[in-house]
Design an enzyme around this catalytic site. Sequence first.
Site, PDB file in Angstrom:
ATOM      1  N   ASP A 131       0.823  -1.200   0.000  1.00  0.00           N
ATOM      2  CA  ASP A 131       0.000   0.000   0.000  1.00  0.00           C
ATOM      3  C   ASP A 131       0.864   1.260   0.000  1.00  0.00           C
ATOM      4  O   ASP A 131       2.073   1.204   0.280  1.00  0.00           O
ATOM      5  CB  ASP A 131      -0.893  -0.024   1.250  1.00  0.00           C
ATOM      6  CG  ASP A 131      -2.239   0.635   1.024  1.00  0.00           C
ATOM      7  OD1 ASP A 131      -2.333   1.490   0.124  1.00  0.00           O
ATOM      8  OD2 ASP A 131      -3.179   0.304   1.766  1.00  0.00           O
ATOM      9  N   ASP A 144     -10.842   1.763  -3.215  1.00  0.00           N
ATOM     10  CA  ASP A 144     -11.329   1.465  -1.873  1.00  0.00           C
ATOM     11  C   ASP A 144     -12.852   1.454  -1.848  1.00  0.00           C
ATOM     12  O   ASP A 144     -13.449   1.219  -0.803  1.00  0.00           O
ATOM     13  CB  ASP A 144     -10.818   2.517  -0.873  1.00  0.00           C
ATOM     14  CG  ASP A 144      -9.428   2.168  -0.354  1.00  0.00           C
ATOM     15  OD1 ASP A 144      -8.958   1.052  -0.631  1.00  0.00           O
ATOM     16  OD2 ASP A 144      -8.821   3.022   0.325  1.00  0.00           O
TER      17      ASP A 144
HETATM   18  C1  GLA Z   1      -5.681   1.759   2.365  1.00  0.00           C
HETATM   19  C2  GLA Z   1      -6.090   0.650   1.420  1.00  0.00           C
HETATM   20  C3  GLA Z   1      -7.152  -0.208   2.054  1.00  0.00           C
HETATM   21  C4  GLA Z   1      -6.637  -0.761   3.366  1.00  0.00           C
HETATM   22  C5  GLA Z   1      -6.166   0.351   4.264  1.00  0.00           C
HETATM   23  C6  GLA Z   1      -5.457  -0.181   5.488  1.00  0.00           C
HETATM   24  O1  GLA Z   1      -6.728   2.649   2.555  1.00  0.00           O
HETATM   25  O2  GLA Z   1      -6.515   1.166   0.198  1.00  0.00           O
HETATM   26  O3  GLA Z   1      -7.545  -1.240   1.194  1.00  0.00           O
HETATM   27  O4  GLA Z   1      -5.590  -1.661   3.099  1.00  0.00           O
HETATM   28  O5  GLA Z   1      -5.261   1.223   3.598  1.00  0.00           O
HETATM   29  O6  GLA Z   1      -5.041   0.821   6.324  1.00  0.00           O
END
Ligand code: GLA
Length: 707
Positions: free
Chosen positions: A441, A505
Amino acid sequence: MEPIYHRLTSAQSDIVIRTQPFAEIVYWGQHLVHFSPLDCASLDRPIANGRLDIDTPITLGAELGRGLFGSPGIEGHRNGLDASPIFTTTQVEQNGQNLTITAEDKQAGLRLISELRLDSSGVLQIRHGLTNLRATPWQVDRLAITLPIAERALEVMAFHGRWTREFQPHRIRLEHDSFVLENRRGRTSHEHFPAMIAGTAAFSEQQGAVWGVHLGWSGNHRLRCEVKTDGRRYLQAEALYLAGEMALGEGETLHTPWLYASHSGNGLNGMSQQFHQFLREQVIRFPENKPRPVHLNTWEGIYFDHNPEYIMQMASRAAELGVERFIIDDGWFKGRNHDRAALGDWYLDEQKYPNGLMPVINHVKACGMEFGIWVEPEMINPDSDLYRAHPDWVLALPGYEQATGRYQWVLDLSNPQVFDYLLERMNWLLGEHPIDYVKWDMNRELVQAGHNGKAAADAQTRQFYRLLDELNRKYPHVEFESCASGGGRIDYEVLKRTHRFWASDNNDALERNTIQRGMSYFFPPEVMGAHIGNLRCHATYRQHSIEFRGLTALFGHLGMELDPMTADAAESAGYERYVQLYKQWRPLLHTGKQWRVDMPDATTQVQGVVAEDKSQALYLVSQLAMPDYTLAGNLRVPGLDPAARYCITLLDHPQISVVGKGGHTMRKLPGWMETTQTVSGEWLAQAGLALPILDPESAILIGFERV
Ligand code: GLA
């Protein structure tokens, strides 16, 4: 000097380049069956009154010094000197469909090497390398790739976006000046996906000529479509450098990122199909060629609340539902109980996992699943042991207060200590645990990215690649997902090192329909992470049926983003059904040719995948809003074999009720939904198939099987 022409050719498209005494693309379009270099003389331009007395080519280097008057392809200087280079070809090498042109400006002390490769898919890859031949540094302000396009390309399409709403297409008609897309966020970004498509008036999915480009680069970038005052047009793309960021010492070479370009004479589908084929043949590599396993990712199920006993129960349940890869998201490392602390401290949280990670991993594997884990190595929270020990490891400029983003800063990967620390921690994680998959990420943009007081955004992107390259080399069986708050780092260069993108997301099926369609212009479904989310979507609080959520996730790399322990019987049955459907159809979905269909009613969105041998096809009809018309019209099905007959099956549908059973949209279903029909591919393409009238936010899946 007599011009010399070179041609790069593919079944889809050709490029013809004049190479002497300068390099200029004179043709980029449909494949030419009867080409002769002699034909090029027909393009010998007149010289207009009232301007320069010479012809001014749009060269590969787009040098201002030739009288371009538009956006140049190269800008920079040597302490103010050597600032207007003009390149003359010194060497040309053609090897099949690869062409390398070397050019020099002896006056300015610079060399430009341009590499062009036309792939059998029809995709052109092109990049420049600029070398400083003198002792004093040459400051590079800009180095761009310039591709002339046909004057009839009147419209430009690009993508805007934001967190939870990536890949939204928009269009303008461009008759004068420029349309420019600039990204200074330090990652590919949700906001400015590095692509631009120019095309003939009203080009669509199935009609018109289009010229599409994508810059493979995960940092700052600039793309432009320009109309010169003489009516000629070009697309231009480059990595964007911050002030003072890029200087070349003697003998040093700066390469532009690769630009990927595709021309299609039959609309956007042709362009996307070329890009997909290119990626499948040249870029995407799945360890052992494994089919894309069904995921369960814990994030929207349990967030930071990690209890190994409960996680193991989740894993058992997931396996029962047919899940093949179980991924523990954020929250597993030391002190990570919320998003305000602990990034950087890549040690197991022993309070949450007193017996280590191995019991969970072993359990997941005993359930027959692969094990995956989340990391965000490039980041640091001010509230972390790492920051307390190394406050100077932050990517920043001295003397300024850095703003945090999601309570975090970025680590300076150009600092060798930082790089080594991250490598050591990743070696611990991947070397000492049987991990199959890493969700990588990157949740913050770069602001005042600095190393030793100078701008270092470009260097940061290169170091990120280097880190991933190291890990790929050491752990070739491990798959990586590129995630940046969802779809903030999706591009071809990062795809060379990763195996999947977390597209967004936002798991709201309605939003996902447009996000995934936007992404499909450049990426095939097998790299597009698409999860069935909770009944009540966490990003929008909207609710969708399991049918709509399941079918929407089907056209990607399917997974689930929820806690399977809390689902009721109906939801669980739905998960199982769509996991099965996905497993049944993924061989076709992940190898076939993708089609998007132009529909008269914009509220109906149709996409399909047709097998390479045309023996099978799947079409998904999504009704995004209340239909404009009382009848849904006929779906003209592209891509099938016109000479073959196909049996049509309704493979999946929402609860469609007809009158008498409480229905409200239809009194009678279309005929093919009531009795089995067999229809020719030609008829389906030309006349079509009558669609049912669907409720908003629902979808049906239609199968076509050659008989
Ligand atoms: C980001 C990612 C999510 C999740 C969160 C975890 O927002 O896009 O899918 O993994 O971080 O903190």
